[in-house]
Design a protein around this motif. Structure first.
Motif, PDB file in Angstrom:
ATOM      1  N   THR A  71       0.835  -1.200   0.000  1.00 37.63           N
ATOM      2  CA  THR A  71       0.000   0.000   0.000  1.00 37.63           C
ATOM      3  C   THR A  71       0.870   1.250   0.000  1.00 37.63           C
ATOM      4  O   THR A  71       0.594   2.230  -0.708  1.00 37.63           O
ATOM      5  CB  THR A  71      -0.921  -0.001   1.235  1.00 37.63           C
ATOM      6  N   SER A  72       1.945   1.222   0.795  1.00 38.22           N
ATOM      7  CA  SER A  72       2.844   2.367   0.873  1.00 38.22           C
ATOM      8  C   SER A  72       3.532   2.620  -0.465  1.00 38.22           C
ATOM      9  O   SER A  72       3.689   3.767  -0.888  1.00 38.22           O
ATOM     10  CB  SER A  72       3.887   2.122   1.968  1.00 38.22           C
ATOM     11  N   VAL A  73       3.932   1.542  -1.149  1.00 35.94           N
ATOM     12  CA  VAL A  73       4.590   1.697  -2.457  1.00 35.94           C
ATOM     13  C   VAL A  73       3.654   2.381  -3.443  1.00 35.94           C
ATOM     14  O   VAL A  73       4.039   3.340  -4.132  1.00 35.94           O
ATOM     15  CB  VAL A  73       5.053   0.332  -3.004  1.00 35.94           C
ATOM     16  N   TYR A  74       2.419   1.920  -3.538  1.00 39.31           N
ATOM     17  CA  TYR A  74       1.460   2.550  -4.451  1.00 39.31           C
ATOM     18  C   TYR A  74       1.292   4.032  -4.118  1.00 39.31           C
ATOM     19  O   TYR A  74       1.268   4.891  -5.002  1.00 39.31           O
ATOM     20  CB  TYR A  74       0.094   1.861  -4.366  1.00 39.31           C
ATOM     21  N   ARG A  75       1.152   4.323  -2.817  1.00 39.20           N
ATOM     22  CA  ARG A  75       0.943   5.711  -2.394  1.00 39.20           C
ATOM     23  C   ARG A  75       2.141   6.578  -2.770  1.00 39.20           C
ATOM     24  O   ARG A  75       1.987   7.682  -3.298  1.00 39.20           O
ATOM     25  CB  ARG A  75       0.717   5.763  -0.885  1.00 39.20           C
ATOM     26  N   GLN A  76       3.345   6.078  -2.514  1.00 40.79           N
ATOM     27  CA  GLN A  76       4.537   6.877  -2.774  1.00 40.79           C
ATOM     28  C   GLN A  76       4.822   7.015  -4.269  1.00 40.79           C
ATOM     29  O   GLN A  76       5.337   8.045  -4.714  1.00 40.79           O
ATOM     30  CB  GLN A  76       5.741   6.285  -2.043  1.00 40.79           C
ATOM     31  N   VAL A  77       4.509   5.999  -5.055  1.00 44.67           N
ATOM     32  CA  VAL A  77       4.627   6.123  -6.513  1.00 44.67           C
ATOM     33  C   VAL A  77       3.681   7.217  -6.998  1.00 44.67           C
ATOM     34  O   VAL A  77       4.028   8.021  -7.886  1.00 44.67           O
ATOM     35  CB  VAL A  77       4.321   4.782  -7.210  1.00 44.67           C
ATOM     36  N   VAL A 172      -3.506  13.856 -10.508  1.00 41.76           N
ATOM     37  CA  VAL A 172      -2.584  12.858 -11.040  1.00 41.76           C
ATOM     38  C   VAL A 172      -2.636  11.607 -10.167  1.00 41.76           C
ATOM     39  O   VAL A 172      -2.511  11.700  -8.944  1.00 41.76           O
ATOM     40  CB  VAL A 172      -1.140  13.401 -11.083  1.00 41.76           C
ATOM     41  N   ARG A 173      -2.822  10.462 -10.782  1.00 36.74           N
ATOM     42  CA  ARG A 173      -2.873   9.193 -10.049  1.00 36.74           C
ATOM     43  C   ARG A 173      -1.959   8.188 -10.729  1.00 36.74           C
ATOM     44  O   ARG A 173      -1.872   8.152 -11.970  1.00 36.74           O
ATOM     45  CB  ARG A 173      -4.297   8.628 -10.031  1.00 36.74           C
ATOM     46  N   GLN A 174      -1.288   7.338  -9.942  1.00 35.46           N
ATOM     47  CA  GLN A 174      -0.513   6.262 -10.550  1.00 35.46           C
ATOM     48  C   GLN A 174      -1.447   5.188 -11.100  1.00 35.46           C
ATOM     49  O   GLN A 174      -1.139   4.502 -12.061  1.00 35.46           O
ATOM     50  CB  GLN A 174       0.475   5.673  -9.535  1.00 35.46           C
ATOM     51  N   GLY A 175      -2.609   5.037 -10.508  1.00 31.35           N
ATOM     52  CA  GLY A 175      -3.634   4.094 -10.928  1.00 31.35           C
ATOM     53  C   GLY A 175      -4.873   4.376 -10.107  1.00 31.35           C
ATOM     54  O   GLY A 175      -4.852   5.178  -9.168  1.00 31.35           O
ATOM     55  N   TYR A 176      -5.970   3.727 -10.466  1.00 33.75           N
ATOM     56  CA  TYR A 176      -7.226   3.989  -9.755  1.00 33.75           C
ATOM     57  C   TYR A 176      -8.056   2.719  -9.828  1.00 33.75           C
ATOM     58  O   TYR A 176      -9.030   2.637 -10.559  1.00 33.75           O
ATOM     59  CB  TYR A 176      -7.955   5.159 -10.413  1.00 33.75           C
ATOM     60  N   LYS A 177      -7.668   1.710  -9.026  1.00 33.70           N
ATOM     61  CA  LYS A 177      -8.338   0.414  -9.111  1.00 33.70           C
ATOM     62  C   LYS A 177      -9.604   0.338  -8.271  1.00 33.70           C
ATOM     63  O   LYS A 177     -10.465  -0.497  -8.519  1.00 33.70           O
ATOM     64  CB  LYS A 177      -7.371  -0.694  -8.674  1.00 33.70           C
ATOM     65  N   SER A 178      -9.706   1.184  -7.248  1.00 30.55           N
ATOM     66  CA  SER A 178     -10.844   1.098  -6.342  1.00 30.55           C
ATOM     67  C   SER A 178     -12.039   1.832  -6.930  1.00 30.55           C
ATOM     68  O   SER A 178     -11.939   2.542  -7.930  1.00 30.55           O
ATOM     69  CB  SER A 178     -10.485   1.695  -4.981  1.00 30.55           C
ATOM     70  N   GLU A 208      -2.443   2.048 -16.812  1.00 27.71           N
ATOM     71  CA  GLU A 208      -3.717   1.702 -17.450  1.00 27.71           C
ATOM     72  C   GLU A 208      -4.701   1.128 -16.437  1.00 27.71           C
ATOM     73  O   GLU A 208      -5.756   0.631 -16.813  1.00 27.71           O
ATOM     74  CB  GLU A 208      -3.492   0.689 -18.574  1.00 27.71           C
ATOM     75  N   GLN A 209      -4.349   1.217 -15.155  1.00 27.93           N
ATOM     76  CA  GLN A 209      -5.139   0.575 -14.113  1.00 27.93           C
ATOM     77  C   GLN A 209      -6.185   1.525 -13.545  1.00 27.93           C
ATOM     78  O   GLN A 209      -5.902   2.338 -12.679  1.00 27.93           O
ATOM     79  CB  GLN A 209      -4.219   0.067 -12.998  1.00 27.93           C
ATOM     80  N   MET A 210      -7.416   1.416 -14.053  1.00 25.32           N
ATOM     81  CA  MET A 210      -8.520   2.198 -13.519  1.00 25.32           C
ATOM     82  C   MET A 210      -9.822   1.460 -13.754  1.00 25.32           C
ATOM     83  O   MET A 210     -10.080   0.948 -14.851  1.00 25.32           O
ATOM     84  CB  MET A 210      -8.583   3.591 -14.175  1.00 25.32           C
ATOM     85  N   ASN A 211     -10.632   1.392 -12.734  1.00 22.91           N
ATOM     86  CA  ASN A 211     -11.949   0.766 -12.812  1.00 22.91           C
ATOM     87  C   ASN A 211     -12.751   1.404 -13.944  1.00 22.91           C
ATOM     88  O   ASN A 211     -12.899   2.623 -14.000  1.00 22.91           O
ATOM     89  CB  ASN A 211     -12.649   0.964 -11.460  1.00 22.91           C
ATOM     90  N   PHE A 212     -13.279   0.570 -14.850  1.00 23.95           N
ATOM     91  CA  PHE A 212     -13.942   1.103 -16.046  1.00 23.95           C
ATOM     92  C   PHE A 212     -15.201   1.891 -15.697  1.00 23.95           C
ATOM     93  O   PHE A 212     -15.465   2.945 -16.283  1.00 23.95           O
ATOM     94  CB  PHE A 212     -14.297  -0.024 -17.017  1.00 23.95           C
ATOM     95  N   SER A 213     -15.979   1.408 -14.727  1.00 22.77           N
ATOM     96  CA  SER A 213     -17.204   2.124 -14.364  1.00 22.77           C
ATOM     97  C   SER A 213     -16.880   3.478 -13.757  1.00 22.77           C
ATOM     98  O   SER A 213     -17.628   4.452 -13.943  1.00 22.77           O
ATOM     99  CB  SER A 213     -18.046   1.288 -13.391  1.00 22.77           C
ATOM    100  N   VAL A 214     -15.745   3.557 -13.046  1.00 23.42           N
ATOM    101  CA  VAL A 214     -15.322   4.833 -12.471  1.00 23.42           C
ATOM    102  C   VAL A 214     -14.900   5.787 -13.591  1.00 23.42           C
ATOM    103  O   VAL A 214     -15.227   6.982 -13.569  1.00 23.42           O
ATOM    104  CB  VAL A 214     -14.181   4.634 -11.467  1.00 23.42           C
ATOM    105  N   GLN A 215     -14.187   5.264 -14.590  1.00 25.19           N
ATOM    106  CA  GLN A 215     -13.832   6.084 -15.755  1.00 25.19           C
ATOM    107  C   GLN A 215     -15.077   6.707 -16.371  1.00 25.19           C
ATOM    108  O   GLN A 215     -15.117   7.905 -16.677  1.00 25.19           O
ATOM    109  CB  GLN A 215     -13.146   5.236 -16.829  1.00 25.19           C
TER     110      GLN A 215
END
Length: 276
Positions: A71-77, A172-178, A208-215
């Motif tokens: 979790t920390s790695v994702y946050r810091q990236v 800016v987000r590294q990804g948005y999976k939730s 490229e990591q983002m929930n499609f419904s959120v997009q």
């Protein structure tokens, strides 16, 4: 003249510096301070139930460390990515550190939903900041300004925005999976305020990591969503936007620096997976 190798080194350091903090990650384990292996062994080993069923095994500590560390790695990236984007915008568009900042104030509400007041009887406020901004009037190069303006106007038309726009602001987000509804609702409020202040709201995802419904929900709420794909569509691709609109090849930077960045991240991940 900016030398490419110097610029690459500076950008690489901006991106990776926050991630290095993950190398020293230790889990809290419900305590007031982070716990190391000795602390874990003492904590779980002295708990009769956990000892009886084997949860005081050092491998259990490694699992906790790896889980929290991930979790920390994702946050810091994500933090490194935000800083990198602002730096590229400054260098490529001739902006300064204040130009690329944007935020707004909102009232602080009490439990009853009414604004809280300070001792002077004024409404308390808190500031919400987005991750970047391009103010068109601050872009000094005429051709570059026209290029960015044309892109903003194109996106304005696509969204059906009717007010004049003075530039763009970025989350800016590294990804948005939730599909965190609280975060989404906050971002949708950000979009309303941005447009009200004359800025196109842009959600810039580096992967490229983002929930499609959120997009879909963001795009329907006047966010331009840029994803980290390698297409040439400046309306949907983060890297195409940087190349064709900002005027900097961010994809090429990552390709040049892949080996160095991967090597450092691999070392951090190995440390997180170790028992100690």
């Amino acid at each position: 003249m900016i030398i490419q190798s110097d610029r690459d080194e500076r950008y690489r350091e901006i991106l990776i510096a926050p991630v290095r903090t993950c190398a020293d990650f230790k889990p809290m384990m419900g305590q007031k301070e982070p716990v190391d292996l000795n602390g874990f062994t003492s904590l779980y080993g002295s708990d009769p139930f956990y000892h009886w069923i084997g949860l005081d095994d050092p491998k259990m500590f490694a699992v906790h460390k790896a889980s929290g560390g991930m979790t920390s790695v994702y946050r810091q990236v994500g933090i490194g990515g935000e800083r990198l984007v602002r730096e590229v915008l400054q260098d490529s568009l001739g902006l300064n550190s204040e130009d690329v900042k944007w935020g707004y104030n909102v009232p602080v509400l009490g439990e009853d939903g009414n604004p809280l007041l300070n001792k002077a009887g004024e409404v308390k406020t808190r500031r919400l900041d987005l991750d970047g901004r391009i103010p068109l009037d601050k872009v000094s190069d005429g051709a570059t300004q026209e290029r960015v303006k044309a892109w903003v106007e194109k996106r304005k038309t696509a969204h059906g925005i009717t007010v004049p726009l003075n530039g763009a602001v970025f989350e800016v987000r590294q990804g948005y999976k939730s599909a965190d509804s609280k975060r989404q609702n906050g971002d949708l409020t950000n979009a309303t305020h941005a447009i009200g202040k004359g800025y196109l709201p842009v959600l810039m995802v580096l992967s490229e990591q983002m929930n499609f419904s959120v997009q879909t929900r963001y795009r329907a709420s006047n966010w331009t969503v840029l994803m980290g794909d390698l297409t040439d569509d400046t309306d949907t691709s983060t890297f195409a936007f940087f190349h064709d609109v900002v005027g900097y090849d961010l994809q090429a930077f990552f390709e040049r620096q892949t080996e160095a960045i991967r090597s450092e991240v691999a070392g951090i991940l190995s440390g997180l997976l170790a028992t100690e």
